[in-house]
Design an enzyme around this catalytic site. Sequence first.
Site, PDB file in Angstrom:
ATOM      1  N   CYS A  98      51.876  40.402  33.039  1.00 26.23           N
ATOM      2  CA  CYS A  98      53.199  40.036  33.566  1.00 26.23           C
ATOM      3  C   CYS A  98      53.604  38.659  33.036  1.00 26.23           C
ATOM      4  CB  CYS A  98      53.150  40.016  35.091  1.00 26.23           C
ATOM      5  SG  CYS A  98      54.669  39.398  35.856  1.00 26.23           S
ATOM      6  N   GLU A 128      44.079  38.797  39.324  1.00 21.41           N
ATOM      7  CA  GLU A 128      45.032  37.817  38.798  1.00 21.41           C
ATOM      8  C   GLU A 128      44.455  36.406  38.878  1.00 21.41           C
ATOM      9  OE1 GLU A 128      49.139  35.651  40.070  1.00 21.41           O
ATOM     10  OE2 GLU A 128      49.111  37.827  40.377  1.00 21.41           O
TER      11      GLU A 128
END
Length: 289
Positions: A98, A128
């Site tokens: 992302c 993440e």
Amino acid sequence: MKVKVAKTAGFCFGVQRAVDKVYELIDSSEDPIYTLGPIIHNEEVVKDLENRGVHVTDEDSLEKLPPGSTVVIRSHGVGKAVYDKLDGLKLSYVDVTCPFVLKIHRIVERESAKGAHIVIIGDREHPEVVGIRGWCRGDCTVIKTSAEAEQFNPPAEKQVCVVSQTTFNYNKFKDLVEILGKKRYDNNVLNIFNVLNTICNATEERQKEAKSIAGEVDTMLVVGGRHSSNTQKLFEICKKECENTYYIQTPVDLDSEMFQCSSYVGITAGASTPKKIIEEVQEHVRIKF
């Protein structure tokens, strides 16, 4: 039964981009395709990809992949060492990290190279956060709770750079930053804190809308995979506003007891929940209950 579905429910930009890319690879490549971890935290999507020949692998298994394999780096991102390993093994890879996560990678890489101590507000075990830590060139601390924030001791004469996991609860982030802010003058030394709110805008909007809807309805449904961090946070937020809040994955999880004395049902969903599942839940509630 009156039903209100959150406008922000379902795939966010980063997840949609990652999933679309994998399906595009299925149609355009005859080589084996592997995702580095589940492409998203949604069992239904992962199962569909497996049925189409896409396999899930991990960093420790990269050496075992067959020649010609393509590895997809998912939207959660990975640390620098993983890129180095892929290059060293001469494996072809497609990076669908992302853009909002990539921005955090660049921040922590740059600030840690300058000597700053990095503080990541988030879940240490979340992929993440693992990836963000992998771009720190020096010391970093992960903080998830108020107790951890209270216990944090800023390193003397060193700047502290604070970032956040993109899907972290925005209100909790503010609370933790407030606690950290009180440490600017610990031990009579001015500690310089550079606080960057790196929570994704879509996450903030989703959480605010979910809170608003949960405050209006009799029953609140939060749809998403069990391992989805942002869905878990939506559930926590909604539960505070509506005691009658339920966490479900598909319409199969619905039960008539959820809707006793209910005339108004709210539905929201995590960033890794396909639109199809949200629509099925909505239709099931309207028809069955």
